[in-house]
Design an enzyme around this catalytic site. Structure first.
Site, PDB file in Angstrom:
ATOM      1  N   HIS A   1      27.459 117.115  58.352  1.00  0.00           N
ATOM      2  CA  HIS A   1      28.283 118.312  59.778  1.00  0.00           C
ATOM      3  C   HIS A   1      29.373 118.660  59.354  1.00  0.00           C
ATOM      4  O   HIS A   1      30.183 119.032  59.812  1.00  0.00           O
ATOM      5  CB  HIS A   1      28.826 117.160  60.905  1.00  0.00           C
ATOM      6  CG  HIS A   1      27.246 116.380  61.542  1.00  0.00           C
ATOM      7  ND1 HIS A   1      26.085 116.166  61.115  1.00  0.00           N
ATOM      8  CD2 HIS A   1      27.275 116.722  62.566  1.00  0.00           C
ATOM      9  CE1 HIS A   1      25.074 115.402  62.004  1.00  0.00           C
ATOM     10  NE2 HIS A   1      26.189 116.025  63.322  1.00  0.00           N
TER      11      HIS A   1
ATOM     12  N   ASP B   1      30.772 120.875  69.153  1.00  0.00           N
ATOM     13  CA  ASP B   1      31.991 119.458  68.479  1.00  0.00           C
ATOM     14  C   ASP B   1      33.575 119.910  68.377  1.00  0.00           C
ATOM     15  O   ASP B   1      34.511 119.561  68.419  1.00  0.00           O
ATOM     16  CB  ASP B   1      31.941 118.528  67.835  1.00  0.00           C
ATOM     17  CG  ASP B   1      30.765 117.487  68.448  1.00  0.00           C
ATOM     18  OD1 ASP B   1      31.041 117.431  69.273  1.00  0.00           O
ATOM     19  OD2 ASP B   1      30.298 116.788  67.350  1.00  0.00           O
TER      20      ASP B   1
ATOM     21  N   ARG C   1      24.470 120.141  59.228  1.00  0.00           N
ATOM     22  CA  ARG C   1      23.433 119.748  61.063  1.00  0.00           C
ATOM     23  C   ARG C   1      22.666 120.179  61.150  1.00  0.00           C
ATOM     24  O   ARG C   1      21.499 119.991  61.593  1.00  0.00           O
ATOM     25  CB  ARG C   1      25.260 119.110  61.264  1.00  0.00           C
ATOM     26  CG  ARG C   1      24.094 119.160  62.884  1.00  0.00           C
ATOM     27  CD  ARG C   1      25.332 118.972  64.194  1.00  0.00           C
ATOM     28  NE  ARG C   1      24.070 118.773  64.785  1.00  0.00           N
ATOM     29  CZ  ARG C   1      24.969 119.468  66.784  1.00  0.00           C
ATOM     30  NH1 ARG C   1      25.785 120.726  66.481  1.00  0.00           N
ATOM     31  NH2 ARG C   1      23.575 119.071  67.576  1.00  0.00           N
TER      32      ARG C   1
ATOM     33  N   SER D   1      22.365 110.340  62.737  1.00  0.00           N
ATOM     34  CA  SER D   1      23.160 111.872  62.841  1.00  0.00           C
ATOM     35  C   SER D   1      23.306 111.462  61.466  1.00  0.00           C
ATOM     36  O   SER D   1      23.075 112.859  60.504  1.00  0.00           O
ATOM     37  CB  SER D   1      24.756 112.304  63.029  1.00  0.00           C
ATOM     38  OG  SER D   1      24.978 112.018  64.709  1.00  0.00           O
TER      39      SER D   1
ATOM     40  N   ARG E   1      20.932 117.734  56.429  1.00  0.00           N
ATOM     41  CA  ARG E   1      21.322 116.176  56.359  1.00  0.00           C
ATOM     42  C   ARG E   1      20.139 115.110  56.081  1.00  0.00           C
ATOM     43  O   ARG E   1      19.871 114.046  55.837  1.00  0.00           O
ATOM     44  CB  ARG E   1      22.491 115.599  57.072  1.00  0.00           C
ATOM     45  CG  ARG E   1      21.070 116.063  58.731  1.00  0.00           C
ATOM     46  CD  ARG E   1      22.272 116.251  60.084  1.00  0.00           C
ATOM     47  NE  ARG E   1      21.391 116.669  61.134  1.00  0.00           N
ATOM     48  CZ  ARG E   1      21.775 116.285  62.113  1.00  0.00           C
ATOM     49  NH1 ARG E   1      21.978 114.937  63.340  1.00  0.00           N
ATOM     50  NH2 ARG E   1      20.768 116.753  63.690  1.00  0.00           N
TER      51      ARG E   1
ATOM     52  N   GLU F   1      36.517 104.248  58.704  1.00  0.00           N
ATOM     53  CA  GLU F   1      35.648 104.918  57.228  1.00  0.00           C
ATOM     54  C   GLU F   1      36.440 104.429  55.875  1.00  0.00           C
ATOM     55  O   GLU F   1      36.217 104.272  54.752  1.00  0.00           O
ATOM     56  CB  GLU F   1      36.244 105.827  57.807  1.00  0.00           C
ATOM     57  CG  GLU F   1      35.078 107.020  58.056  1.00  0.00           C
ATOM     58  CD  GLU F   1      35.430 106.891  59.528  1.00  0.00           C
ATOM     59  OE1 GLU F   1      36.554 106.359  60.189  1.00  0.00           O
ATOM     60  OE2 GLU F   1      34.780 106.862  60.413  1.00  0.00           O
TER      61      GLU F   1
END
Lengths: 317, 282
Positions: free
Chosen positions: A112, A120, A170, A40, A13, A61
């Site tokens: 991610h 998560d 990630r 992020s 990322r 989104e």
């Protein structure tokens, strides 16, 4: 086995963030949108340097994808950023109608992806995104393997006219590809020449394929390793050429077996040269909370799983 | 100054096109198309700055329109053809195989005048906002317009877009709501009431305009003028325009039944008998 080394581990990322920052400095038409995940997605630098060309859309989104489609009308090249789950599954119809069917020059950049999102859990660990995106007509699907390659891919897709899905992740992973590489969409990269088996890997599984190749070489197995950074369009020529030599193949990806790279390869081979194939992928399951390493082990996406798959597929020749 | 008579004559022709197009293929959406005829005829023949003969996707220096409720494609296609985007004859191909005039509009076949696919509802406001943002980045003072069904406002994406446009002062954009009160399953009020729509948009931070008579050409033009007077004033603008689904054909009015049904031969003739002017049918 060719020796691959790295000086540091970096997250893909951040490669995206660096590529986007460079585009901000070199291409005035590039604009970026984010749905409340600037940190992020590592979009901070682009935002700081180009405040007029950055659009924070909040946790919305669907609206982000639609706005991106609209921004193309008048010549902008929008890069949208959010997690892979919210970049695809959540907004499939918006991508399908407003971007893909409408032929809009939108770059859907998704972080991610897969199990390595980690703690998560399964709500965020999309393992279906490659399948969802590759099914859309004319959608280009790219899943680079490390920081340098993700940066290069980010820069390259700005010059490709048409919708692109760029998938990254990630965790920090070995950064072993050249910093000065030129990224060619749809052009697979031969990492190691071999004669006994072909391993076709994408994304985070590329480094694991290299690790597997080293261990297999110690057992006297000659492994050909190819980095399939572009799943669509697939580099048919490179795959068919390799398989003609090795006569068996293992595909490796951080994705569902259904709909992933393995499926695309199986389709190619069955139509041209039916070949024994084993799949290193998640087998019809959701993920769960855990560290990235724990999850890759539990769900069978580790170096050892590639080695097992190689041993299995070679017996099927 | 607008030539009201000429615009009204065009409306009659467009309505004839609509009923003939849907009749020819026994499918399509005449109700909402008839209801939005005055709006689209006014927009393309009087209100917007655009050049039908030189269509480009980017539309630099031109006003842009996005049809979000894509099912009313018959009126969109007729108005585009009648003002010169493509040959009127091509209306014959509506919904037929190998046609550029798909059931719902698309850019896929490069039909001049169409800049986005629509049909799956609720997406056009976001697209229009994106196009309006590009206009601002390009320092292009043109206006972006969009049209939405009232039933379409049940889609959540509309409200994501509504929050965004107000928060970011997208004030070069006019959305119009075709407030006919009807959707496929019945009255909007019964299917899923929108409550006080004007109050909702006001609460979201929009400049609200209401056009009470959306099938009265003079009223429609007045609504546009009022809406345009708020351009550049820091708020997105919404024109809540009351129309009659099926307007212009008596037996198609007062019901939701002609939302997505085509007339048979006898019904077509009955409709055409009510739509008389200086017609030049394709």
């Amino acid at each position: 086995m060719k020796k691959y080394t790295y000086t540091e581990k970096k997250d893909t990322r951040s490669g995206f963030g660096a590529g986007l920052q460079q585009l901000g400095q070199t291409n005035p038409n590039v604009v970026a949108l984010c749905a409340d995940l600037i940190g992020s997605l590592k979009m901070d630098a682009f935002k700081a340097e180009n405040p007029d060309r950055f659009f924070q859309v909040g946790i919305a989104e669907a609206n982000m994808i639609g706005i991106a489609a609209g921004l193309t009308i008048g010549g902008k090249i929008p890069f949208t950023g959010t997690f892979a789950n919210f970049s695809t599954g959540r907004v499939y119809d918006q991508i399908r109608q407003s971007v893909a069917y409408s032929g809009k020059n939108v770059k859907i950049c998704a972080s991610h992806a897969g199990l390595t999102l980690g703690e998560d859990g399964a709500t965020h660990q999309i393992l279906e995104d490659i399948g969802l995106m590759k099914m859309l007509p004319h959608m280009c699907v790219i899943n680079p393997c490390d920081y340098n390659q993700t940066k290069a891919a980010t820069i390259a897709i700005a010059d490709h006219h048409g919708p692109v899905y760029l998938r990254f992740g990630r965790p920090t992973v070995p950064n072993f590809t050249p910093a000065d590489q030129k990224f060619e969409i749809g052009k697979a990269i031969l990492l190691n020449e071999g004669t006994d088996v072909t391993i076709l890997a994408t994304g985070h599984l590329v480094w694991k394929a290299i690790e597997a190749g080293e261990k297999l070489a110690e057992q006297g197995i000659s492994v050909e390793i190819i980095n399939i950074h572009t799943i669509k369009p697939l580099d048919n020529e490179a795959i068919l050429k390799s398989v003609a030599k090795t006569k068996c193949v293992v595909t490796a990806e951080e994705h569902q077996m259904n709909g992933g790279l393995g499926d695309s390869v199986a389709q190619l081979l069955s139509r041209n040269t039916p070949t024994p194939q084993e799949f290193v992928a998640v087998n019809d399951s959701f993920g769960e909370s855990g560290t990235p390493d724990q999850l890759m082990t539990k769900y069978g996406l580790d170096t050892v799983n590639i080695i097992e798959a190689v041993n299995k597929v070679m017996k099927r020749k | 100054m607008a030539d009201l008579t000429q615009l009204q004559t065009t409306c009659i022709q467009v309505r004839r096109d609509i009923v003939r197009m849907v009749h020819a293929v026994s499918s399509g959406h005449p109700g909402g198309s008839l209801g939005c005829t005055e709006f689209l005829v006014a927009l393309y023949n009087e209100v917007m700055n655009h050049d039908p003969k030189k269509f480009t996707m980017d539309g630099i220096g031109e006003d842009l329109f996005f049809l979000s409720n894509g099912h009313i494609s018959p009126v969109f296609y007729s108005v585009l053809a009648r003002c010169g985007y493509f040959p009127v004859e091509e209306l014959k191909t509506f919904r037929k195989i190998n046609s550029r005039l798909q059931g719902h509009p698309t850019t896929h076949d490069n039909l001049p005048g169409v800049r986005i696919a629509s049909g799956s509802l609720g997406q056009g406001m976001s697209v229009a906002i994106g196009a309006a943002l590009t206009k601002k980045l390009n320092k292009d003072n043109s206006i972006v317009y969009s049209l939405h069904g009232d039933g379409e406002l049940q889609e959540g994406q509309i409200w994501e877009a509504a929050i965004y446009a107000a928060a970011n002062k997208v004030d070069n954009y006019i959305a119009t709501i075709d407030y006919n009160g009807r959707q496929i399953d019945g009255n909007v009020e019964d299917v899923l009431s929108l409550g006080n729509l004007a109050a909702k948009f006001e609460a979201f931070g929009w400049q609200v305009i209401e056009t009470e008579e959306g099938n009265n050409m003079a009223a429609v033009l007045e609504g546009f003028a009022k809406a345009k007077s708020f351009i550049g004033k820091g708020k997105p603008i919404v024109n809540i325009m009351k129309t009659e689904m099926g307007a212009g054909v008596d037996f198609m009015m007062g019901t939701h039944k002609w939302h997505g049904s085509a007339p048979n031969d006898e019904q077509l003739q009955k409709a055409l008998d009510q739509l008389v002017g200086n017609e030049v049918d394709y």
